[in-house]
Scaffold this motif. Structure first.
Motif, PDB file in Angstrom:
ATOM      1  N   ILE A   1       0.687  -1.313   0.125  1.00 35.38           N
ATOM      2  CA  ILE A   1      -0.230   0.061  -0.057  1.00 35.38           C
ATOM      3  C   ILE A   1       1.014   1.246   0.006  1.00 35.38           C
ATOM      4  O   ILE A   1       0.626   2.180  -0.772  1.00 35.38           O
ATOM      5  CB  ILE A   1      -1.105   0.030   0.998  1.00 35.38           C
ATOM      6  CG1 ILE A   1      -2.188  -1.106   0.962  1.00 35.38           C
ATOM      7  CG2 ILE A   1      -1.547   1.175   1.528  1.00 35.38           C
ATOM      8  CD1 ILE A   1      -2.826  -1.399   2.252  1.00 35.38           C
ATOM      9  N   ILE A   2       1.829   1.296   0.922  1.00 37.37           N
ATOM     10  CA  ILE A   2       2.733   2.312   1.025  1.00 37.37           C
ATOM     11  C   ILE A   2       3.505   2.615  -0.580  1.00 37.37           C
ATOM     12  O   ILE A   2       3.476   3.639  -0.997  1.00 37.37           O
ATOM     13  CB  ILE A   2       3.683   2.338   1.919  1.00 37.37           C
ATOM     14  CG1 ILE A   2       2.913   2.422   3.610  1.00 37.37           C
ATOM     15  CG2 ILE A   2       4.951   3.347   1.754  1.00 37.37           C
ATOM     16  CD1 ILE A   2       3.838   1.906   4.645  1.00 37.37           C
ATOM     17  N   ALA A   3       3.816   1.685  -1.156  1.00 37.58           N
ATOM     18  CA  ALA A   3       4.588   1.517  -2.435  1.00 37.58           C
ATOM     19  C   ALA A   3       3.621   2.039  -3.330  1.00 37.58           C
ATOM     20  O   ALA A   3       4.023   3.050  -4.449  1.00 37.58           O
ATOM     21  CB  ALA A   3       5.233   0.253  -2.739  1.00 37.58           C
ATOM     22  N   LEU A   4       2.497   1.714  -3.420  1.00 36.35           N
ATOM     23  CA  LEU A   4       1.529   2.131  -4.566  1.00 36.35           C
ATOM     24  C   LEU A   4       1.100   3.382  -4.354  1.00 36.35           C
ATOM     25  O   LEU A   4       0.755   4.451  -4.924  1.00 36.35           O
ATOM     26  CB  LEU A   4       0.242   0.934  -4.526  1.00 36.35           C
ATOM     27  CG  LEU A   4       0.328  -0.292  -5.075  1.00 36.35           C
ATOM     28  CD1 LEU A   4      -0.993  -0.844  -4.633  1.00 36.35           C
ATOM     29  CD2 LEU A   4       0.545  -0.124  -6.567  1.00 36.35           C
ATOM     30  N   CYS A   5       0.996   3.886  -2.881  1.00 40.18           N
ATOM     31  CA  CYS A   5       1.010   5.457  -2.643  1.00 40.18           C
ATOM     32  C   CYS A   5       1.731   6.404  -3.259  1.00 40.18           C
ATOM     33  O   CYS A   5       1.538   7.413  -4.135  1.00 40.18           O
ATOM     34  CB  CYS A   5       0.583   5.556  -1.206  1.00 40.18           C
ATOM     35  SG  CYS A   5      -0.944   4.970  -0.544  1.00 40.18           S
ATOM     36  N   VAL A   6       3.114   5.745  -3.137  1.00 37.57           N
ATOM     37  CA  VAL A   6       4.247   6.697  -3.634  1.00 37.57           C
ATOM     38  C   VAL A   6       4.181   6.619  -5.366  1.00 37.57           C
ATOM     39  O   VAL A   6       4.182   7.631  -5.761  1.00 37.57           O
ATOM     40  CB  VAL A   6       5.668   5.919  -3.317  1.00 37.57           C
ATOM     41  CG1 VAL A   6       6.785   6.750  -4.230  1.00 37.57           C
ATOM     42  CG2 VAL A   6       5.521   6.247  -1.776  1.00 37.57           C
ATOM     43  N   VAL A   7       3.889   5.643  -5.910  1.00 40.68           N
ATOM     44  CA  VAL A   7       3.635   5.731  -7.340  1.00 40.68           C
ATOM     45  C   VAL A   7       2.302   6.452  -7.760  1.00 40.68           C
ATOM     46  O   VAL A   7       2.645   7.210  -8.591  1.00 40.68           O
ATOM     47  CB  VAL A   7       3.545   4.008  -7.875  1.00 40.68           C
ATOM     48  CG1 VAL A   7       3.188   4.316  -9.270  1.00 40.68           C
ATOM     49  CG2 VAL A   7       4.747   3.377  -7.544  1.00 40.68           C
ATOM     50  N   GLY A   8       1.377   6.350  -6.796  1.00 35.03           N
ATOM     51  CA  GLY A   8       0.104   7.085  -7.305  1.00 35.03           C
ATOM     52  C   GLY A   8       0.466   8.573  -7.310  1.00 35.03           C
ATOM     53  O   GLY A   8       0.145   9.284  -7.920  1.00 35.03           O
ATOM     54  N   LEU A   9       1.090   8.994  -6.094  1.00 31.42           N
ATOM     55  CA  LEU A   9       1.606  10.230  -5.830  1.00 31.42           C
ATOM     56  C   LEU A   9       2.395  10.966  -7.024  1.00 31.42           C
ATOM     57  O   LEU A   9       1.938  12.048  -7.516  1.00 31.42           O
ATOM     58  CB  LEU A   9       2.128  10.692  -4.479  1.00 31.42           C
ATOM     59  CG  LEU A   9       1.253  10.335  -3.181  1.00 31.42           C
ATOM     60  CD1 LEU A   9       1.835  10.557  -2.027  1.00 31.42           C
ATOM     61  CD2 LEU A   9       0.147  11.776  -3.280  1.00 31.42           C
ATOM     62  N   LEU A  10       3.293  10.101  -7.171  1.00 34.65           N
ATOM     63  CA  LEU A  10       4.363  10.854  -8.279  1.00 34.65           C
ATOM     64  C   LEU A  10       3.588  10.820  -9.600  1.00 34.65           C
ATOM     65  O   LEU A  10       3.934  11.909 -10.543  1.00 34.65           O
ATOM     66  CB  LEU A  10       5.507   9.745  -8.318  1.00 34.65           C
ATOM     67  CG  LEU A  10       6.480   9.607  -7.205  1.00 34.65           C
ATOM     68  CD1 LEU A  10       7.571   8.778  -7.364  1.00 34.65           C
ATOM     69  CD2 LEU A  10       7.027  11.267  -7.024  1.00 34.65           C
ATOM     70  N   SER A  11       3.103   9.476 -10.185  1.00 36.28           N
ATOM     71  CA  SER A  11       2.335   9.765 -11.516  1.00 36.28           C
ATOM     72  C   SER A  11       1.186  10.871 -11.422  1.00 36.28           C
ATOM     73  O   SER A  11       1.099  11.586 -12.402  1.00 36.28           O
ATOM     74  CB  SER A  11       1.632   8.412 -11.788  1.00 36.28           C
ATOM     75  OG  SER A  11       0.634   8.157 -10.900  1.00 36.28           O
ATOM     76  N   GLY A  12       0.442  11.118 -10.513  1.00 37.64           N
ATOM     77  CA  GLY A  12      -0.361  12.094 -10.312  1.00 37.64           C
ATOM     78  C   GLY A  12       0.270  13.664 -10.236  1.00 37.64           C
ATOM     79  O   GLY A  12      -0.346  14.452 -10.924  1.00 37.64           O
ATOM     80  N   ILE A  13       1.474  13.508  -9.632  1.00 35.22           N
ATOM     81  CA  ILE A  13       2.056  15.020  -9.730  1.00 35.22           C
ATOM     82  C   ILE A  13       2.574  15.359 -11.339  1.00 35.22           C
ATOM     83  O   ILE A  13       2.311  16.249 -11.726  1.00 35.22           O
ATOM     84  CB  ILE A  13       3.185  14.929  -8.711  1.00 35.22           C
ATOM     85  CG1 ILE A  13       2.864  15.046  -7.313  1.00 35.22           C
ATOM     86  CG2 ILE A  13       4.238  16.162  -9.219  1.00 35.22           C
ATOM     87  CD1 ILE A  13       3.897  14.787  -6.356  1.00 35.22           C
TER      88      ILE A  13
END
Length: 129
Positions: A88-100
């Motif tokens: 979940i933490i890893a997916l959050c990081v990827v989600g935040l970065l791709s969203g940014i």
């Protein structure tokens, strides 16, 4: 104090679910607009805000590792819950970065929104599990 620590994580994570589900619903609106030609207004800024809030709160859920270590003397006593937390933490990081990336440089894209949406959908499934 231990009782307080044991309640902070589940309550915080339950609260994080609300903006996460809201961002998911908004993302589904975007898919409907782009791929099913539905006439909807995509609340871009709200989607970014609520998705970011949810993911930052889920990342803060890593505090649960500290809590279990402090209270029980080890971290992975919750089994699958702790294992999923890492993903979940890893997916959050990827989600935040791709969203940014998509928020900062708005342009027509195909793969980045697909990957962003798929991984964040998977994120919601893991969080609900």
């Amino acid at each position: 104090m231990d009782q307080f620590l044991l309640w902070v994580n589940p309550v915080g994570q339950a609260i994080a679910l609300l903006p996460g589900l809201l961002a998911l619903c908004q993302g589904i609106q975007r898919v409907a607009m782009n791929h099913f030609k539905m006439r909807l207004v995509f609340p871009w800024k709200a989607h970014v805000r609520w998705g970011s809030v949810a993911m930052l709160l889920w990342i803060a859920g890593a505090f649960g590792f500290y809590v279990t270590h402090e209270v029980f003397g080890e971290t992975h006593i919750t089994g699958i819950h702790a294992e999923l937390a890492v993903w979940i933490i890893a997916l959050c990081v990827v989600g935040l970065l791709s969203g940014i990336v998509m928020d900062k440089k708005k342009k027509r894209r195909f793969w980045l929104p697909v990957i962003h949406g798929f991984l964040n959908g998977l994120l919601i499934v893991l969080v609900l599990y």
